[in-house]
Structures are given as structure tokens and as C-alpha cells.
Design a protein around this motif. Structure first.
Motif, PDB file in Angstrom:
ATOM      1  N   LEU A 190       4.963   6.577  -1.364  1.00 24.67           N
ATOM      2  CA  LEU A 190       4.670   7.716  -0.492  1.00 24.67           C
ATOM      3  C   LEU A 190       5.916   8.139   0.290  1.00 24.67           C
ATOM      4  CD1 LEU A 190       2.350   9.499   0.662  1.00 24.67           C
ATOM      5  CD2 LEU A 190       2.143   7.829   2.478  1.00 24.67           C
ATOM      6  N   MET A 218       0.833  -1.213   0.000  1.00 25.38           N
ATOM      7  CA  MET A 218       0.000   0.000   0.000  1.00 25.38           C
ATOM      8  C   MET A 218       0.862   1.254   0.000  1.00 25.38           C
ATOM      9  SD  MET A 218      -2.987   0.919   2.721  1.00 25.38           S
ATOM     10  CE  MET A 218      -2.259   1.838   4.053  1.00 25.38           C
ATOM     11  N   LEU A 219       0.604   2.157  -0.915  1.00 26.48           N
ATOM     12  CA  LEU A 219       1.278   3.458  -0.971  1.00 26.48           C
ATOM     13  C   LEU A 219       2.801   3.338  -0.939  1.00 26.48           C
ATOM     14  CD1 LEU A 219      -1.124   5.205   1.527  1.00 26.48           C
ATOM     15  CD2 LEU A 219      -0.979   5.766  -0.876  1.00 26.48           C
ATOM     16  N   LYS A 220       3.324   2.515  -1.841  1.00 23.70           N
ATOM     17  CA  LYS A 220       4.766   2.223  -1.783  1.00 23.70           C
ATOM     18  C   LYS A 220       5.639   3.426  -2.089  1.00 23.70           C
ATOM     19  CE  LYS A 220       4.580  -2.716  -2.391  1.00 23.70           C
ATOM     20  NZ  LYS A 220       4.049  -3.625  -3.379  1.00 23.70           N
ATOM     21  N   PHE A 222       3.910  13.760   3.967  1.00 25.40           N
ATOM     22  CA  PHE A 222       2.572  14.192   4.359  1.00 25.40           C
ATOM     23  C   PHE A 222       2.562  15.714   4.467  1.00 25.40           C
ATOM     24  CE2 PHE A 222       1.947   9.875   5.648  1.00 25.40           C
ATOM     25  CZ  PHE A 222       0.577   9.682   5.668  1.00 25.40           C
ATOM     26  N   ILE A 228      -6.285  13.226   1.676  1.00 31.11           N
ATOM     27  CA  ILE A 228      -6.706  12.196   2.623  1.00 31.11           C
ATOM     28  C   ILE A 228      -7.414  12.880   3.802  1.00 31.11           C
ATOM     29  CG2 ILE A 228      -4.456  12.129   3.829  1.00 31.11           C
ATOM     30  CD1 ILE A 228      -4.941   9.066   4.116  1.00 31.11           C
ATOM     31  N   ALA A 229      -8.530  12.313   4.208  1.00 33.62           N
ATOM     32  CA  ALA A 229      -9.245  12.867   5.373  1.00 33.62           C
ATOM     33  C   ALA A 229      -9.326  11.762   6.426  1.00 33.62           C
ATOM     34  CB  ALA A 229     -10.610  13.372   4.964  1.00 33.62           C
ATOM     35  N   GLY A 230     -10.367  10.927   6.385  1.00 33.06           N
ATOM     36  CA  GLY A 230     -10.465   9.825   7.339  1.00 33.06           C
ATOM     37  C   GLY A 230      -9.530   8.678   6.976  1.00 33.06           C
ATOM     38  N   ASP A 239      -3.198  15.832   4.117  1.00 32.99           N
ATOM     39  CA  ASP A 239      -4.114  15.413   5.183  1.00 32.99           C
ATOM     40  C   ASP A 239      -4.965  16.612   5.607  1.00 32.99           C
ATOM     41  OD1 ASP A 239      -5.334  14.494   7.468  1.00 32.99           O
ATOM     42  OD2 ASP A 239      -3.533  14.626   8.699  1.00 32.99           O
ATOM     43  N   HIS A 243       0.189  18.839   6.182  1.00 34.04           N
ATOM     44  CA  HIS A 243      -0.896  19.027   7.151  1.00 34.04           C
ATOM     45  C   HIS A 243      -1.387  20.480   7.118  1.00 34.04           C
ATOM     46  CE1 HIS A 243      -0.019  15.076   8.835  1.00 34.04           C
ATOM     47  NE2 HIS A 243       1.250  15.409   8.726  1.00 34.04           N
ATOM     48  N   ALA A 279      -7.188   3.285   2.310  1.00 32.82           N
ATOM     49  CA  ALA A 279      -6.803   1.943   2.741  1.00 32.82           C
ATOM     50  C   ALA A 279      -7.326   0.901   1.754  1.00 32.82           C
ATOM     51  CB  ALA A 279      -7.352   1.669   4.139  1.00 32.82           C
ATOM     52  N   SER A 287     -14.102   8.014  11.352  1.00 28.82           N
ATOM     53  CA  SER A 287     -13.096   8.253  10.314  1.00 28.82           C
ATOM     54  C   SER A 287     -13.741   8.759   9.025  1.00 28.82           C
ATOM     55  CB  SER A 287     -12.330   6.961  10.010  1.00 28.82           C
ATOM     56  OG  SER A 287     -11.513   6.596  11.091  1.00 28.82           O
ATOM     57  N   THR A 324     -10.191   5.977   5.106  1.00 26.83           N
ATOM     58  CA  THR A 324     -10.735   4.629   4.903  1.00 26.83           C
ATOM     59  C   THR A 324     -10.709   4.211   3.429  1.00 26.83           C
ATOM     60  OG1 THR A 324     -12.920   5.612   4.914  1.00 26.83           O
ATOM     61  CG2 THR A 324     -12.235   4.520   6.918  1.00 26.83           C
TER      62      THR A 324
END
Lengths: 286, 162
Positions: free
Chosen positions: A5, A1-3, A8, A31-33, A50, A10, A38, A107, A35
């Protein structure tokens, strides 16, 4: 997942968030929650913006004609909100309360549910049934579009690179309107097999306006326009609602997965639409 | 990547992989109460409080917890000095294998923080994301209700003393 990345961001304000998103040197995503991130497992994203700390995105307000919900508002807040009342508020709260579990609802956000639509997403249906308007912001400039535009074009294609969904504006319907929400699911936490949201307004004994929005039966949220047309201007009755439900079920391109076959979904969705319309009609009469 | 966050009231600066989940980072930082269950946000054994909200840490990226205040069960109490909820979970027999307990305790604490007088329905609603395969779901409802009654008693008695 998200290799891929590496970073971030904020941001604290919408403008800052849009600035980070517009960065041309990195492949950024919002990206917020988290889900949907993922679930998506996108390996090309290099930086995530974020927006969970952007305070101006989390609120539930009411003005003269609209409930205004910030896109970053967790759906748990919608579910527990005392400010959301009337037919619109009821529909929003019922649907929000049926999303996953308390932990997930904290979330999942009002805007995120619309930005990344899955067959089992609940809130887009509700926005469609209530004719919501979506406020999108690109820094300072903003544009307001009907929710259907975003559903038709899909948020990632519709939004500019540096643009975000900022607010969901939901008309406050008054007396004479009823709403209903129904979801067929194996356990409260599982993905839905069939979801229906309806709104029905009565004026002088006739159906003035009706909305039937469906998801999970189909691959993405749809409105049953033919059935809506069939009902509009008519005197409501059990036979008419049953005929409309049949028409609605016939008009859908039904998907299948291991949870339920196409035949089963078709059978139950007709019943669900009929009952949902009946419930909305009953509430409209109160 | 660096992550600055507050865990159980203590400031941490952790070196993390950008794509690490909050669950992995918390466990590596020594918070072993955070359990890996389903890894997809269904079972709730990884629940932690992030800025006062109970959430699944297995599907939350650690990077999203920058500047956040995190609470795990380590921050609630310990064997010598258990939190009123922990004591109630033991008293009512609401624990067998114990794997779901940390997540359930966090979800229960989040409920009591917001609503000190919950009904059984409120408890069911608040713990709906925490699966428990040993005890069934009755005992822990009793536990949370008992803890709520207990903490009311203590607040009353401390008020009396003042």
C-alpha cells in the motif's frame, strides 16, 4: 498487512470514488469501516479508496414502499435508528444490535457487511430474509439487483472494477408479517456459531410467504428453500414448524471449527430455526 | 505518506507508513493513553473518538483518519483538571490496573455526548466493547451514572449564574 500500500484516496462523491476505483495503473480496493480489510490482510493492494467521507452514502430514509439505507451507514446507526419501524425495521435493528460491540458497530457499515461476507456476517441474512434490493453505482449509471444475486456471485466477482454498492433497499412489510433473528455465540463479541433470520407472512390463516436465512452454521449465507416451500400455503402449527425446521437443518452443508463441532451445530440449528419460525409466527399474528 | 488530522483540537501533519494503524500513529504522536490490547478489535482499550464516534483504533488504518477530528483521553482532561467522567471513575473506584480506562472513558464520553440522561442499561450497551478484568463491570456503570448526574448539576448551576 497491506505491504504494498502506498496511497489513500478520499473521494467526496460516489462518482469520484468510482473514478479512483477504476484506475487501471494501480491495484485499488475500497475501504469504509476497515474491519474486513484488517481481517483479510491482502498484500497486493496498492491504493485504498476510503469512502467514509462520501456523505451521499450515509443515510436511512423511508419512502412509500422501501427503507433505503446508504451502504456507508454504520450499523450502529441502524441499531439506534428511530426511522426503522415495523417487521422490517425490527429485524434490521435487532440484527444490527447483535453485531460485535458499540466500537465495532461504529466501524462496520451496512454495505461493507455485504461486500465482504464472512461466515459470521449478520446483515446479509437479514437482507435475504427481507428480500432486499441492492443498488449498485458505477459513476452515474446504476443498476438494482436482488440481494440473492450478490450473495450467489459474491460481491467482488459481481461488481465491475469501478462499481460500488450504494444502497440497500428494504421492502416495508406491514401487518400480518413477523420477523425474528437469533444468534448463538459464546460471548457477545465473538464470532457467531449459528445465526438465523426469518420472515413469515400470514394471509387468511395460511402462510403466504416465508423466508429462512442461515449463516455461521454454513460457510456462507443460504436460504432453506425446501423448508420454505414446505411451509408456503399451509396452515401454521407447531408440528409443521418442527418438520420444516428439521428439513431445513438436513438441507444444510454444516461447517465446523474450534468453536463447535458439526454435530453440535446441526442439533442447535434445528432448534433455533424452529423457535425462530415460532417467534415470527407469533409476531405475524399480532 | 502525509496524514493531516486534528488530534484533541490541534492540527497535526504526520509522516506515516501507509499501512500503519491509527493506534500506532497516535501513540507515536505522543498520545500514550491509546493502549494496545488485543489488536483485533475485541477489547476496546485502543478506543478513540473519530469524528464523534468511538472506534477501535487498532483495526483502523491511520490513512482513513485524513481530515478527521480525533479525541483521545489527553483531550478530555488532566490530573489538575480532570473531566467529570475521569473524576467519577476515580471516586467510584472504577480503576485498578487502569489499562482499560482510556478506552472506557472514550466510550462513556461518546454516550454522554449523545445521551446526557442514560440509564444503567444504556451504559451497559455503550460500554459493551470495553473489556475490564479488574473491577468487574458494576463500578464503572456507577461511575458513568454519577458523571451524568454531576454534569447535569454543573450545567444547571452555570445556567443559574447567567
Amino acid at each position: 498487512m497491506l505491504k504494498k500500500l502506498t496511497q489513500f484516496y478520499h473521494p467526496k462523491t460516489i462518482e469520484e470514488a468510482c473514478l479512483f476505483l477504476g484506475n487501471k495503473e494501480q491495484k485499488t480496493a475500497i475501504i469504509a469501516g476497515g474491519t474486513s480489510e484488517a481481517l483479510r490482510q491482502d498484500n497486493s493492494i496498492e491504493a485504498l479508496v476510503d469512502i467514509s467521507q462520501v456523505k451521499e452514502l450515509a443515510y436511512i430514509n423511508k419512502d412509500t414502499a422501501f427503507f433505503r439505507i446508504g451502504a456507508g451507514t454504520p450499523v450502529q446507526d441502524i441499531y439506534k435508528s428511530a426511522a426503522l419501524t415495523g417487521p422490517s425495521g425490527n429485524l434490521l435493528k435487532t440484527a444490527a444490535g447483535k453485531i460485535g460491540s458499540t466500537l465495532l458497530r461504529n466501524s462496520i457499515t451496512a454495505g461493507g457487511n455485504l461486500a465482504a461476507i464472512f461466515p459470521w456476517s449478520d446483515m446479509p441474512l437479514v437482507y435475504m430474509a427481507l428480500d432486499a434490493e441492492i443498488v449498485c453505482r458505477k459513476g452515474k449509471p446504476k443498476r438494482t439487483v436482488p440481494v440473492q444475486t450478490i450473495i450467489d456471485q459474491k460481491a467482488p466477482q459481481f461488481l465491475d472494477k469501478a462499481e460500488i454498492i450504494a444502497e440497500i433497499a428494504i421492502p416495508c412489510y406491514g401487518k400480518g408479517t413477523g420477523t425474528s433473528f437469533a444468534k448463538l455465540v459464546k460471548t457477545a463479541n465473538d464470532y457467531s456459531m449459528a445465526t438465523v433470520a426469518t420472515r413469515l407472512s400470514i394471509k387468511n390463516g395460511l402462510i403466504e410467504q416465508v423466508r429462512i436465512a442461515i449463516n455461521a452454521i454454513t460457510a456462507s449465507p443460504v436460504r432453506c428453500l425446501e423448508a420454505e416451500k414446505m411451509l408456503t400455503g399451509q396452515k401454521p402449527g407447531a408440528e409443521l414448524l418442527a418438520a420444516a425446521a428439521k428439513k431445513a437443518a438436513d438441507s444444510l452443508t454444516i461447517r465446523k471449527d474450534f468453536r463447535a463441532s458439526r454435530e453440535y451445530r446441526k442439533e442447535v440449528c434445528e432448534v433455533m430455526i424452529r423457535r425462530a419460525l415460532g417467534e415470527a409466527l407469533e409476531k405475524a399474528g399480532k | 505518506m502525509k496524514l493531516n488530522t486534528k488530534i484533541n483540537g490541534k492540527a497535526f501533519c504526520l509522516e506515516i507508513q501507509p499501512n500503519a494503524t491509527l493506534m500506532d500513529v497516535l501513540r507515536q504522536a505522543g498520545m500514550k493513553s491509546v493502549k494496545f490490547g488485543c489488536g483485533e478489535g475485541s477489547c476496546g482499550s485502543c478506543a478513540v473518538m473519530i469524528d464523534g464516534r468511538p472506534r477501535n483504533s487498532c483495526i483502523t488504518l491511520a490513512g482513513c483518519a485524513e481530515g478527521a477530528e480525533i479525541l483521545t483521553v489527553e483531550g478530555m482532561g488532566n490530573p489538575e483538571n480532570p473531566h467529570v467522567l475521569q473524576k467519577a471513575f476515580v471516586d467510584t473506584g472504577s480503576t485498578q490496573c487502569g489499562y482499560c480506562n482510556p478506552g472506557s472513558l472514550i466510550a462513556a464520553k461518546a454516550l454522554l455526548d449523545k445521551n446526557p440522561n442514560p440509564t444503567a442499561e444504556d451504559v451497559k450497551d455503550a460500554l459493551d466493547g470495553n473489556l475490564c478484568r479488574c473491577t468487574g463491570y458494576v463500578k464503572r456503570i456507577d461511575a458513568v451514572l454519577q458523571a451524568a448526574a454531576e454534569s447535569k448539576k454543573t450545567t444547571k448551576s452555570t445556567r443559574g449564574k447567567k
